[in-house]
Motif scaffolding. Structure first.
Motif, mmCIF file in Angstrom:
data_model
loop_
_atom_site.group_PDB
_atom_site.id
_atom_site.type_symbol
_atom_site.label_atom_id
_atom_site.label_comp_id
_atom_site.label_asym_id
_atom_site.label_seq_id
_atom_site.Cartn_x
_atom_site.Cartn_y
_atom_site.Cartn_z
ATOM 1 N N ILE A 72 0.862 -1.177 0.000
ATOM 2 C CA ILE A 72 0.000 0.000 0.000
ATOM 3 C C ILE A 72 0.903 1.233 0.000
ATOM 4 O O ILE A 72 1.991 1.204 0.579
ATOM 5 N N GLY A 73 0.463 2.307 -0.647
ATOM 6 C CA GLY A 73 1.282 3.514 -0.639
ATOM 7 C C GLY A 73 0.851 4.490 -1.715
ATOM 8 O O GLY A 73 -0.251 4.416 -2.260
ATOM 9 N N GLY A 74 1.775 5.438 -2.021
ATOM 10 C CA GLY A 74 1.483 6.428 -3.044
ATOM 11 C C GLY A 74 2.422 7.605 -3.001
ATOM 12 O O GLY A 74 3.465 7.579 -2.333
ATOM 13 N N CYS A 75 2.061 8.653 -3.722
ATOM 14 C CA CYS A 75 2.842 9.873 -3.851
ATOM 15 C C CYS A 75 2.711 10.704 -2.581
ATOM 16 O O CYS A 75 1.593 11.043 -2.170
ATOM 17 N N VAL A 76 3.833 11.056 -1.965
ATOM 18 C CA VAL A 76 3.805 11.750 -0.674
ATOM 19 C C VAL A 76 3.008 13.048 -0.753
ATOM 20 O O VAL A 76 2.142 13.321 0.095
ATOM 21 N N GLU A 77 3.287 13.879 -1.761
ATOM 22 C CA GLU A 77 2.642 15.185 -1.820
ATOM 23 C C GLU A 77 1.119 15.096 -1.926
ATOM 24 O O GLU A 77 0.416 15.995 -1.442
ATOM 25 N N LEU A 116 2.573 -4.838 6.505
ATOM 26 C CA LEU A 116 2.452 -4.078 5.274
ATOM 27 C C LEU A 116 3.824 -3.734 4.707
ATOM 28 O O LEU A 116 4.776 -3.502 5.451
ATOM 29 N N LEU A 117 3.899 -3.710 3.389
ATOM 30 C CA LEU A 117 5.030 -3.114 2.680
ATOM 31 C C LEU A 117 4.530 -1.764 2.176
ATOM 32 O O LEU A 117 3.727 -1.700 1.243
ATOM 33 N N VAL A 118 4.964 -0.704 2.822
ATOM 34 C CA VAL A 118 4.475 0.630 2.501
ATOM 35 C C VAL A 118 5.464 1.317 1.562
ATOM 36 O O VAL A 118 6.662 1.367 1.844
ATOM 37 N N TYR A 119 4.966 1.823 0.431
ATOM 38 C CA TYR A 119 5.844 2.524 -0.501
ATOM 39 C C TYR A 119 5.417 3.986 -0.584
ATOM 40 O O TYR A 119 4.229 4.330 -0.510
ATOM 41 N N VAL A 120 6.399 4.869 -0.682
ATOM 42 C CA VAL A 120 6.160 6.304 -0.807
ATOM 43 C C VAL A 120 7.138 6.857 -1.834
ATOM 44 O O VAL A 120 8.213 6.292 -2.049
ATOM 45 N N GLU A 121 6.754 7.963 -2.462
ATOM 46 C CA GLU A 121 7.659 8.594 -3.417
ATOM 47 C C GLU A 121 7.350 10.074 -3.509
ATOM 48 O O GLU A 121 6.202 10.491 -3.408
ATOM 49 N N ALA A 122 8.419 10.875 -3.645
ATOM 50 C CA ALA A 122 8.291 12.323 -3.735
ATOM 51 C C ALA A 122 8.377 12.757 -5.189
ATOM 52 O O ALA A 122 9.279 12.332 -5.917
ATOM 53 N N CYS A 123 7.463 13.626 -5.584
ATOM 54 C CA CYS A 123 7.453 14.124 -6.956
ATOM 55 C C CYS A 123 8.365 15.336 -7.112
ATOM 56 O O CYS A 123 9.324 15.304 -7.879
ATOM 57 N N GLU A 124 8.105 16.402 -6.350
ATOM 58 C CA GLU A 124 8.802 17.653 -6.630
ATOM 59 C C GLU A 124 9.071 18.528 -5.413
ATOM 60 O O GLU A 124 9.858 19.462 -5.488
ATOM 61 N N ASP A 125 8.447 18.252 -4.282
ATOM 62 C CA ASP A 125 8.636 19.112 -3.118
ATOM 63 C C ASP A 125 10.030 18.939 -2.527
ATOM 64 O O ASP A 125 10.603 17.831 -2.559
ATOM 65 N N ASP A 126 10.560 20.006 -1.951
ATOM 66 C CA ASP A 126 11.908 19.916 -1.392
ATOM 67 C C ASP A 126 11.915 19.062 -0.125
ATOM 68 O O ASP A 126 10.864 18.685 0.409
ATOM 69 N N ALA A 127 13.118 18.762 0.363
ATOM 70 C CA ALA A 127 13.281 17.786 1.438
ATOM 71 C C ALA A 127 12.587 18.205 2.729
ATOM 72 O O ALA A 127 12.083 17.354 3.475
ATOM 73 N N LEU A 128 12.544 19.500 3.018
ATOM 74 C CA LEU A 128 11.888 19.949 4.241
ATOM 75 C C LEU A 128 10.389 19.673 4.198
ATOM 76 O O LEU A 128 9.786 19.238 5.191
ATOM 77 N N VAL A 129 9.781 19.924 3.047
ATOM 78 C CA VAL A 129 8.341 19.675 2.900
ATOM 79 C C VAL A 129 8.056 18.178 2.979
ATOM 80 O O VAL A 129 7.118 17.738 3.662
ATOM 81 N N VAL A 156 11.010 3.389 -0.887
ATOM 82 C CA VAL A 156 11.024 4.803 -1.247
ATOM 83 C C VAL A 156 11.393 4.928 -2.717
ATOM 84 O O VAL A 156 12.431 4.418 -3.163
ATOM 85 N N GLY A 157 10.557 5.598 -3.481
ATOM 86 C CA GLY A 157 10.788 5.734 -4.911
ATOM 87 C C GLY A 157 11.947 6.657 -5.233
ATOM 88 O O GLY A 157 12.222 7.627 -4.515
ATOM 89 N N ARG A 158 12.620 6.367 -6.341
ATOM 90 C CA ARG A 158 13.665 7.278 -6.839
ATOM 91 C C ARG A 158 13.020 8.633 -7.148
ATOM 92 O O ARG A 158 11.901 8.704 -7.653
ATOM 93 N N THR A 159 13.733 9.719 -6.866
ATOM 94 C CA THR A 159 13.138 11.044 -7.026
ATOM 95 C C THR A 159 14.125 12.042 -7.593
ATOM 96 O O THR A 159 15.339 11.913 -7.409
ATOM 97 N N ARG A 160 13.570 13.037 -8.283
ATOM 98 C CA ARG A 160 14.337 14.208 -8.703
ATOM 99 C C ARG A 160 13.987 15.414 -7.843
ATOM 100 O O ARG A 160 14.448 16.533 -8.113
ATOM 101 N N ALA A 161 13.179 15.209 -6.820
ATOM 102 C CA ALA A 161 12.804 16.319 -5.946
ATOM 103 C C ALA A 161 14.056 16.895 -5.284
ATOM 104 O O ALA A 161 14.983 16.157 -4.933
ATOM 105 N N PRO A 162 14.095 18.206 -5.084
ATOM 106 C CA PRO A 162 15.331 18.838 -4.609
ATOM 107 C C PRO A 162 15.598 18.627 -3.124
ATOM 108 O O PRO A 162 14.673 18.465 -2.322
ATOM 109 N N ASP A 163 16.879 18.630 -2.784
ATOM 110 C CA ASP A 163 17.278 18.703 -1.391
ATOM 111 C C ASP A 163 17.026 20.110 -0.873
ATOM 112 O O ASP A 163 16.814 21.057 -1.641
#
Length: 339
Positions: free
Chosen positions: A212-217, A239-252, A274-281
């Protein structure tokens, strides 16, 4: 709550296309047509709904989008529903979708990722119907690298038979593909290298649970609501929980993950993917550090750079499926079983 799987698709079945979030602007209709032809090439009939307008961030008013999606998911002649892509505000569908009617109907596959995970995860959690996170319709023409499968393979897979996926070790590092100049684009240059990584330390990993999971934002705003409640989901199984960040920075992302943890979303996690991301640090926090700061207190394995996010290629995950993740120095693999 037991998991219910839609029956596998067969040639001649109908696939519905609607935009529960953002529609398709006119310059990108060529890509939409190419993607539809890819589905038709598998022997399916494609039915395109009315909620497809791409002039703003939504394809139609929320009530109309929800009605069309509910209609397709409860239509016994439609066996799968896939959007062109995600968007921004699918959260506005929650109070309009008829989850009871969807739960009573014969299960239909719902496919997507990004803002569609705002619908996918609640649908599985509330009705027990499995959903597919991993591809959107506009991605469908891309050739699938060795080791992965397409959503078209997942929805046609025999129930009860496991299927395995392994990281291809390559990923896309470029900008937005030129679907206007090349609407039938089938190949992305996978110039980036790298496989899965343990964020929580070293050692081999071999863990099982329901996915179960999805896009964090997009799913984080649902945390603490009935739409993202994992209590009672799949009985007492881990559960195997998966999450991934699209574009928000690391603090968000850090704040979002903390909120999801405090709301109990990760309480039964046996591991987090945790999905591979291009979201900024952020200047003082990386994306890896954000995950560890928020989820490290769980004390469970955390596996990063899984192909379940916004960076191509895409590894479909079935919400509700039984999964087994193995990660060693010699082997990385996820096996899903629709049982």
């Amino acid at each position: 709550m037991s998991i219910r799987y839609p029956r596998p698709l067969r040639p001649g079945d109908r696939v519905g296309v609607t935009s529960p979030s953002s529609g398709v602007a006119e310059p990108l209709r060529g890509r939409l047509d190419a993607a539809i032809k890819e589905v038709e090439a598998r022997g399916y009939e494609v039915v395109v709904g009315r909620c497809m307008d791409g002039t703003t961030h939504i394809s139609a008013p929320a009530a109309e989008r929800a009605a069309e999606l509910t209609g397709m998911l409860t239509d016994p002649t439609i066996r799968a529903v896939v959007p062109p892509w995600g968007g921004e505000t699918a959260i506005d569908l929650m109070s309009h979708l008829d989850f009871e009617a969807i739960g009573r109907a014969e299960p239909t596959w719902l496919v997507g990722y990004s803002d569609m995970s705002t619908v996918l995860a609640p649908l599985t959690l509330l009705t027990g119907v499995a959903t597919v996170h991993g591809n959107n319709l506009m991605d469908t023409p891309y050739r699938v690298p060795e080791g992965l499968v397409s959503w078209l393979d997942v929805v046609a897979a025999p129930q009860g038979e496991p299927f395995a996926q392994t990281p291809p070790g390559r990923h896309y590092t470029g900008g937005r593909p030129d679907w206007i100049g090349d609407p039938g684009m089938r190949d992305l240059p996978l110039a980036g290298n790298g496989g899965w990584r343990r964020l929580d330390g070293g050692g081999d990993l071999d863990v099982e649970g329901r996915l179960i999971g999805g896009c964090v934002e997009t799913v984080a705003p649902l945390a603490g609501s009935p739409y993202l409640d994992t209590r009672g989901f799949a009985g007492e199984e881990p559960l195997l929980v998966y999450v991934e960040a699209c574009e928000d920075d690391a603090l968000v992302i850090c704040r979002h993950l903390h909120g999801m943890r405090l709301a109990g979303f990760f309480d039964r996690a046996a591991a987090v993917l945790v999905g591979r991301t291009r979201a900024p640090d952020a200047p003082t926090l990386t994306q890896d550090e954000a995950v560890l700061d928020a989820l490290g207190p769980l004390g469970v394995p955390i596996l990063a750079d899984v192909e379940c996010g916004h960076v191509a290629p895409y590894l479909p995950l079935v919400n509700g499926a039984r999964g087994r993740v193995v990660h060693t120095a010699a082997r990385s693999e996820i096996v899903q079983t629709l049982d």
